[in-house]
Design a protein around this motif. Structure first.
Motif, PDB file in Angstrom:
ATOM      1  N   HIS A  67       8.917  11.165 -13.229  1.00 24.58           N
ATOM      2  CA  HIS A  67       9.137  10.441 -14.170  1.00 24.58           C
ATOM      3  C   HIS A  67       9.694   8.816 -14.199  1.00 24.58           C
ATOM      4  CE1 HIS A  67       6.432  12.695 -16.124  1.00 24.58           C
ATOM      5  NE2 HIS A  67       6.530  13.730 -16.251  1.00 24.58           N
ATOM      6  N   LEU A  68      11.149   9.662 -13.470  1.00 26.34           N
ATOM      7  CA  LEU A  68      12.224   8.750 -13.347  1.00 26.34           C
ATOM      8  C   LEU A  68      11.533   7.672 -11.532  1.00 26.34           C
ATOM      9  CD1 LEU A  68      14.783   8.321 -13.047  1.00 26.34           C
ATOM     10  CD2 LEU A  68      15.194   8.874 -11.094  1.00 26.34           C
ATOM     11  N   TYR A  69      11.099   8.033 -10.879  1.00 27.70           N
ATOM     12  CA  TYR A  69      10.024   6.701  -9.717  1.00 27.70           C
ATOM     13  C   TYR A  69       9.499   5.796 -10.897  1.00 27.70           C
ATOM     14  CZ  TYR A  69      12.864   9.021  -6.131  1.00 27.70           C
ATOM     15  OH  TYR A  69      13.702   9.690  -4.970  1.00 27.70           O
ATOM     16  N   ALA A  70       8.354   6.986 -11.556  1.00 27.60           N
ATOM     17  CA  ALA A  70       7.173   6.069 -12.432  1.00 27.60           C
ATOM     18  C   ALA A  70       7.811   4.920 -12.781  1.00 27.60           C
ATOM     19  CB  ALA A  70       6.104   6.969 -12.648  1.00 27.60           C
ATOM     20  N   ILE A 126      10.012  -2.811 -10.827  1.00 27.95           N
ATOM     21  CA  ILE A 126       9.606  -3.187  -9.810  1.00 27.95           C
ATOM     22  C   ILE A 126      10.725  -3.706  -8.840  1.00 27.95           C
ATOM     23  CG2 ILE A 126       7.754  -4.664 -10.153  1.00 27.95           C
ATOM     24  CD1 ILE A 126       6.302  -3.158  -7.769  1.00 27.95           C
ATOM     25  N   ASP A 127      11.724  -4.647 -10.100  1.00 31.23           N
ATOM     26  CA  ASP A 127      12.164  -5.893  -9.484  1.00 31.23           C
ATOM     27  C   ASP A 127      13.268  -5.145  -8.939  1.00 31.23           C
ATOM     28  OD1 ASP A 127      12.875  -5.129 -12.294  1.00 31.23           O
ATOM     29  OD2 ASP A 127      13.899  -6.769 -13.047  1.00 31.23           O
ATOM     30  N   LYS A 128      14.240  -3.998  -9.608  1.00 30.79           N
ATOM     31  CA  LYS A 128      14.376  -3.714  -8.880  1.00 30.79           C
ATOM     32  C   LYS A 128      14.162  -2.836  -8.115  1.00 30.79           C
ATOM     33  CE  LYS A 128      17.414  -1.961 -13.201  1.00 30.79           C
ATOM     34  NZ  LYS A 128      18.220  -1.316 -13.837  1.00 30.79           N
ATOM     35  N   LEU A 129      13.449  -2.895  -7.222  1.00 25.06           N
ATOM     36  CA  LEU A 129      13.672  -2.437  -6.094  1.00 25.06           C
ATOM     37  C   LEU A 129      13.090  -2.965  -5.095  1.00 25.06           C
ATOM     38  CD1 LEU A 129      10.181   0.519  -5.866  1.00 25.06           C
ATOM     39  CD2 LEU A 129      11.773   0.768  -5.559  1.00 25.06           C
ATOM     40  N   PHE A 130      12.800  -4.025  -5.786  1.00 33.55           N
ATOM     41  CA  PHE A 130      12.554  -5.750  -5.135  1.00 33.55           C
ATOM     42  C   PHE A 130      13.681  -6.014  -4.323  1.00 33.55           C
ATOM     43  CE2 PHE A 130       8.155  -7.002  -6.026  1.00 33.55           C
ATOM     44  CZ  PHE A 130       7.722  -6.321  -5.459  1.00 33.55           C
ATOM     45  N   SER A 131      14.732  -6.121  -5.407  1.00 33.43           N
ATOM     46  CA  SER A 131      16.211  -6.253  -5.194  1.00 33.43           C
ATOM     47  C   SER A 131      17.102  -5.675  -3.806  1.00 33.43           C
ATOM     48  CB  SER A 131      17.034  -6.357  -6.080  1.00 33.43           C
ATOM     49  OG  SER A 131      16.731  -7.864  -7.181  1.00 33.43           O
ATOM     50  N   ASP A 138      21.004   1.245  -2.822  1.00 38.57           N
ATOM     51  CA  ASP A 138      20.594   1.391  -4.320  1.00 38.57           C
ATOM     52  C   ASP A 138      21.737   1.418  -4.725  1.00 38.57           C
ATOM     53  OD1 ASP A 138      18.953   1.902  -5.720  1.00 38.57           O
ATOM     54  OD2 ASP A 138      18.820   4.790  -5.349  1.00 38.57           O
ATOM     55  N   GLU A 139      21.670   0.889  -5.573  1.00 40.05           N
ATOM     56  CA  GLU A 139      23.135   0.657  -6.602  1.00 40.05           C
ATOM     57  C   GLU A 139      22.796   1.708  -7.739  1.00 40.05           C
ATOM     58  OE1 GLU A 139      22.963  -3.908  -7.421  1.00 40.05           O
ATOM     59  OE2 GLU A 139      23.337  -4.468  -5.956  1.00 40.05           O
ATOM     60  N   ASP A 140      21.183   1.435  -8.326  1.00 36.57           N
ATOM     61  CA  ASP A 140      21.321   2.576  -9.630  1.00 36.57           C
ATOM     62  C   ASP A 140      21.429   4.215  -8.701  1.00 36.57           C
ATOM     63  OD1 ASP A 140      21.065   0.528 -11.131  1.00 36.57           O
ATOM     64  OD2 ASP A 140      18.924   0.649 -10.423  1.00 36.57           O
ATOM     65  N   GLY A 141      20.618   4.386  -6.988  1.00 41.54           N
ATOM     66  CA  GLY A 141      21.297   6.265  -7.098  1.00 41.54           C
ATOM     67  C   GLY A 141      20.212   6.519  -7.242  1.00 41.54           C
ATOM     68  N   VAL A 142      19.199   5.578  -7.087  1.00 44.13           N
ATOM     69  CA  VAL A 142      16.786   6.398  -7.268  1.00 44.13           C
ATOM     70  C   VAL A 142      17.144   6.662  -6.392  1.00 44.13           C
ATOM     71  CG1 VAL A 142      15.325   5.848  -8.648  1.00 44.13           C
ATOM     72  CG2 VAL A 142      17.282   5.159  -9.798  1.00 44.13           C
ATOM     73  N   VAL A 143      16.410   5.821  -5.108  1.00 45.27           N
ATOM     74  CA  VAL A 143      16.080   5.734  -3.928  1.00 45.27           C
ATOM     75  C   VAL A 143      16.794   7.214  -3.869  1.00 45.27           C
ATOM     76  CG1 VAL A 143      15.341   5.421  -2.173  1.00 45.27           C
ATOM     77  CG2 VAL A 143      15.478   3.952  -3.970  1.00 45.27           C
TER      78      VAL A 143
END
Length: 163
Positions: free
Chosen positions: A11-14, A18-23, A158-163
């Protein structure tokens, strides 16, 4: 345990913008296009020994990686392959086609990575991320250099620590 962990993270990934991924990808491009980036240097030093590819071939692969990360190319790919249908939990009705469309991340995706094309694993991971899926990579037993270093690079940027 790995599948359970992936299911908890889906759910976190979903829902990750996408703009954060692109950054993130823009930051990675700046790192990986620099031949003096320490992780790139490590990969370029170790991969010829592990894969048998020439140093020139490895450098070409690094250029390919930078190309694979380009947000404009990824956006075009999403628009082309998903026909411009936005990621959504709601059906979108297209009156001119009398059809409703939607796409949502499926959750977890397993990619069995080829041992003879190390850069392909990065493409699988990138596409899993932009489609909002948790990606589980089964790395080839003979090539254990590139993906751990690429993932380390992702995590460091990864500034948000998500990946």
């Amino acid at each position: 345990r790995l599948c359970e962990k992936a299911n908890l993270q889906r759910h976190l990934y979903a829902n990750y913008p996408i703009d954060k991924l692109f950054s993130l990808f823009d930051r990675l491009i700046e790192k990986w296009k620099n031949p003096n980036y320490p992780i790139r240097q490590k990969v370029e030093t170790e991969l010829p020994v592990v894969t048998g590819f020439s140093p020139e071939m490895i450098r070409l692969a690094m250029d390919e990686l930078v190309w694979m990360l380009e947000p404009a190319r990824l956006e075009k790919k999403l628009k082309t392959e998903l026909r411009g249908i936005p990621r959504s939990s709601e059906l979108r009705y297209y009156e001119n086609e009398l059809t409703a469309y939607q796409w949502v991340p499926i959750g977890s995706v397993l990619h069995v990575c080829a041992g003879n094309v190390f850069i392909g694993a990065a493409g699988s991971l990138i596409e899993g991320l932009i489609t909002g899926n948790v990606t589980i990579l089964k790395m080839p037993s003979a090539e254990t250099v590139f993906m751990p270093q690429f993932i380390k690079s992702l995590q460091e940027n990864d500034e948000d620590g998500v990946v």
